[in-house]
Design a protein around this motif. Structure first.
Motif: not given
Length: 397
Positions: A154, A168, A170, A173, A180, A182-183, A185, A201-202, A215, A217
Motif C-alpha cells: 500500500l 486497494v 488510500a 497512509v 488510513l 479516504h480508503v 477497496v 477512515r481505516g 484493513f 474500515l
C-alpha cells in the motif's frame, strides 16, 4: 607391549577416521544447504526486489529458514560422509591393508557410530526446538516487514493491485500508526459480482497467526453490483483481509501448521483443540509430525550404518558417481518416508508404522550387508560390472 601398540594404532585410526567424517560432513552440509537456500532465494526474489531489504535482512531470513531444511539435510550429509569416507578407503585398498593387519570391519565401527550418533543428537535438538524457533521468527520478521516496509502492499495515492482481483487505494497512509484516510477497496474476485467499499477512515494491522494484513474500515458504504442490480449497505466497522502468501510469492504465511510448532506445543494438542474441531485432519497431521521429529534424527544412525557396506560393495567407483549413488539411495528412503507421511495423514496407516518402516527396512538391510562385508561375502558390484563388460567385449570380438 604388542597389545598396547595395537590399541594405540586402533585409537589413532579412529581419530583420523572421525576427523575425515567431520570434514566431509561439513563440506556436504554446507553445499546442500547453500543449494537449497539459493533455490529459496529464487522463489523469494519478488519479496527481495519489492521490499527495502538489505543483505543483513536477507541473511536473517535465511538463518530462520535453515532449521527446517537442516532436519532433512543432516541425514543426507551424514550418509554421504560415511559413504565417501569408506568408498575412498576401499578404493585405495586401505580396508584390504587393515584386514591384512588383523583389523576387522567391526573394529572400525566406533568412529562412524559416534559420528552418526552426534549427527542424530544435533538433528534431534533442531527438530524438537530449532524448527519452531526458526519458523516463528521467520513469520514474525515477515509480518514486521509487512507492517513497516511493505511498500508494494500500500502506497498513498496509488491504486494497488498486488492481490489478484483486489484493488486497494488510500489517499493518506500513516506508516507509523497504520491509519488510513479516504480508503477505496474494489473486489472483483467473485464471478459476476463486483464489490466497492468506500470509507473515510481505516486502520492497517497484521494478523501474525493467520499470515494476513487486515484493513479495518470505519463508517463507510459497500456498493455491491450483481448483473444489473446494485445494492448499498452502510457499516460502522468492516474488515478486509489480504493473504500475504498471495502478495509475497513463495512464502507460506497462512495458519500456523503443525511443522512450525515446538515439541511441547505438539504434545499439548488434543481432540479438544479448536483447530482439531474445525479440521478433522489436523489431529492426524499432529501425530505424524510427532513421529517425524524422532524419525529423521534416527535416520542419521540408520543411513550411516547402511552407507558403510554400500561403499564396500562399490569399491573403485568414482566419487562423482558415488555421490549420485548415495543420493539415489536416500531418494528411495525419502520416497518411502513420503508414503508413510501421506498414509499417516490420511489415516490409512498408523503414523508410528508408516514413518518408522523406512528406518527399520534400511537398518535391517544395512546390518545384513555389513555382516556379509565383514565375512567378505559381500558382492563387489564394480568388479561384477567390469567383468561383465570384458565378457561382452570378448564375445563381440
Amino acid at each position: 607391549m604388542e597389545g598396547t601398540l595395537f590399541r594405540f594404532h586402533i585409537t589413532l585410526l579412529q581419530k583420523q577416521l572421525f576427523k575425515e567424517l567431520v570434514s566431509l560432513f561439513g563440506l556436504c552440509l554446507g553445499s546442500l544447504l547453500s543449494l537449497i537456500l539459493i533455490g529459496r532465494m529464487l522463489q523469494l526474489r519478488e519479496l527481495f526486489l519489492g521490499l527495502d531489504l538489505n543483505a543483513l535482512d536477507m541473511a536473517t531470513l535465511f538463518v530462520y529458514l535453515s532449521p527446517l531444511f537442516l532436519t532433512l539435510i543432516i541425514p543426507i550429509a551424514c550418509m554421504l560422509s560415511v559413504f565417501l569416507a569408506f568408498l575412498r578407503m576401499s578404493t585405495d585398498r586401505e580396508l584390504v591393508a587393515l584386514k591384512a593387519g588383523g583389523l576387522s570391519l567391526f573394529q572400525l565401527l566406533p568412529a562412524p557410530l559416534l559420528f552418526c550418533l552426534l549427527c542424530g543428537l544435533l538433528n534431534l535438538y533442531i527438530s524438537l526446538s530449532g524448527v519452531a524457533w526458526g519458523m516463528g521468527n521467520f513469520r514474525h520478521t515477515i509480518m514486521e516487514i509487512a507492517n513497516t516496509r511493505a511498500k508494494i502492499v500500500l502506497q498513498p495515492g496509488v491504486f494497488n493491485q498486488t492481490v489478484p482481483g483486489l484493488t486497494v487505494f488510500a489517499r493518506t497512509v500513516d506508516n507509523s500508526s497504520g491509519k488510513l484516510g479516504h480508503v477505496l477497496v474494489e473486489d472483483n474476485s467473485r464471478d459476476e459480482t463486483s464489490i466497492l467499499i468506500l470509507a473515510p477512515r481505516g486502520q492497517l494491522r497484521s494478523d501474525e497467526q493467520r499470515g494476513e494484513l487486515v484493513f479495518i474500515l470505519h463508517n463507510g458504504k459497500i456498493y455491491r453490483q450483481q448483473e444489473d442490480r446494485v445494492s448499498v449497505l452502510d457499516f460502522n466497522d468492516y474488515t478486509v483481509r489480504l493473504d500475504l502468501g498471495q502478495i509475497f510469492k513463495g512464502v507460506s504465511l497462512g495458519k500456523v501448521k503443525p511443522k512450525e510448532l515446538s515439541w511441547s506445543e505438539l504434545r499439548s494438542i488434543g481432540p479438544d483443540h479448536p483447530e482439531a474441531r474445525r479440521d478433522s485432519n489436523f489431529l492426524r497431521k499432529v501425530h505424524v509430525e510427532l513421529q517425524k521429529r524422532w524419525v529423521l534424527p534416527m535416520a542419521c544412525l540408520v543411513l550411516g550404518l547402511f552407507a558403510m557396506p554400500l561403499a564396500c560393495a562399490f569399491q573403485g567407483l568414482d566419487k562423482q558417481f558415488g555421490i549420485l549413488l548415495a543420493l539415489g539411495m536416500f531418494l528411495i528412503y525419502y520416497t518411502m518416508l513420503s508414503v508413510g507421511l501421506s498414509t499417516g495423514e490420511s489415516g490409512t496407516v498408523p503414523p508410528a508404522v508408516g514413518l518408522w518402516m523406512p528406518n527399520l527396512i534400511f537398518l535391517a538391510v544395512g546390518l545384513f550387508w555389513l555382516d556379509r562385508a565383514e565375512r567378505e561375502r559381500s558382492l563387489n558390484i564394480m568388479s561384477f560390472i567390469l567383468h561383465a563388460n570384458l565378457f561382452r567385449k570378448k564375445r563381440a570380438q
